[in-house]
Design an enzyme around this catalytic site. Sequence first.
Site, mmCIF file in Angstrom:
data_model
loop_
_atom_site.group_PDB
_atom_site.id
_atom_site.type_symbol
_atom_site.label_atom_id
_atom_site.label_comp_id
_atom_site.label_asym_id
_atom_site.label_seq_id
_atom_site.Cartn_x
_atom_site.Cartn_y
_atom_site.Cartn_z
ATOM 1 N N SER A 1 4.645 2.533 7.948
ATOM 2 C CA SER A 1 4.279 1.388 7.106
ATOM 3 C C SER A 1 5.447 0.957 6.225
ATOM 4 C CB SER A 1 3.089 1.742 6.217
ATOM 5 O OG SER A 1 1.925 1.906 6.973
ATOM 6 N N HIS B 1 0.809 -1.219 0.000
ATOM 7 C CA HIS B 1 0.000 0.000 0.000
ATOM 8 C C HIS B 1 0.843 1.270 0.000
ATOM 9 C CE1 HIS B 1 0.440 -0.187 4.506
ATOM 10 N NE2 HIS B 1 0.451 1.124 4.360
ATOM 11 N N ASP C 1 0.140 -7.651 1.396
ATOM 12 C CA ASP C 1 0.580 -6.261 1.527
ATOM 13 C C ASP C 1 2.101 -6.155 1.543
ATOM 14 O OD1 ASP C 1 0.187 -3.532 1.638
ATOM 15 O OD2 ASP C 1 0.056 -3.460 3.816
#
Length: 474
Positions: A217, A114, A144
């Site tokens: 992230s 992402h 992911d």
Amino acid sequence: MFYPKRFMSSVLAMLLLGLTFGAHAQLPDFTELVEQASPAVVNISTRQKMPARSVAGAQGLPDMEGLPPMFREFFERNVPQVPQGPGEGRQREAQSLGSGFIISEDGYVLTNNHVVADADEIIVRLPDRSELEAKLIGADPRSDVALLKVEGKDLPTVKLGKSEDLKVGEWVLAIGSPFGFDHSVTAGIVSAKGRNLPNESYVPFIQTDVAINPGNSGGPLFNLAGEVVGINSQIFTRSGGFMGLSFAIPMSVAMDVANQLKVDGKVSRGWLGVVIQEVNKDLAESFGLERPAGALVAQVMEGGPAAKGGLQVGDVILSLDGKPIIMSADLPHLVGSLKPGSEAVLDVVRDGSRKKLEIAIGVLPEDGQAITGIASPGVERSSNRLGVKVVELTEEQKKGLDLKGGVVISEVQEGPASLIGLRAGDVITHLNNQAIDSAKTFTQVAQGLPKNRSVSMRVLRQGRASFITFKLAE
């Protein structure tokens, strides 16, 4: 014996000081770990050409309606303004910030999918502030995970650890770029392992209380040995910021994905072709299990690996290749990690007896297949003590739902059915562990239902099957 007050105060102070030093002596020192690991942790920014929006686009900013003030300020500081010309179809540049880490000296970098999704350009910034353009080798939305490649030699790398060796309560540390603040370090402990999150069936997440915020992230999660054991991926929040629940992708999963992306450019996962659900206390009682555990098979895809291997609706899967299935969410993780074409042994409970099935694992389809379509009910009706009216399924309905039998609810009256949430249009295929092939069979089984004991019912609603339980008091 009498002791002066001053003496006692000194003794108490020394004891307290000793306790304080003792407590600090037990806390880990992360300084050496950070010094050794930081050079291989990178900041990732992306640029993407996007259509301008009516308000925010005119300022070169993302649409920030509803965002907390801290996020709006962050975007205003970090997203460059792009002049807009007249006319429609204008383009603007958007930036997103994330983290990553270098896993090989020749420039392979791991991050979250992402972070780099739909990017036209990916920039990797090293700790020395130098920037390198990265090539996307491959990405896997289901886990992911994304694998990047930058051109370089003798680049600093992280040490890779075994996520399966992690223990709950163990200290872990994260390095990343929350809100664009490069190489921020936060620490905490492992809160749980094997967490299943909604729409994330193939990742047994590591849960921690390490402070993770937007920008973290894709960054690494380290153990005390300085080894990467996970990729920080998600947070649970109601405020938009850290609330003590952070989730990391285990390194064993990430490296399996990365290796497949490197070789094939895509990821292949094992597939059974079943829809499963949790076994609660009432279902366990209904199926004659000693305790609530396993994965209850609510639906078997026609022509899928499970159907070919003899798995049936109502089977409870207790283990796969000797690995126990405690929660139903354990099964997708285990099946997904198997190589398509390999053989797996399932330990199941069927009609109160245990048996073993050998099933050839298939390949998980790229797109999920939904079973939909319930036509208007027919005219044959049957009422019963459950408080529902049911009709036969037409041959067209059976074909559309991939069923050999079953009845559809045409009306829900006052009674047990209403209390357990049944609706008109629901399809009932099993009642009290018996297959329902007609309205007559349904009525007969319903009339013989036991009192004050958990009874199971398999229901299809909008094409998705699940077992529910209820008790008849009268």
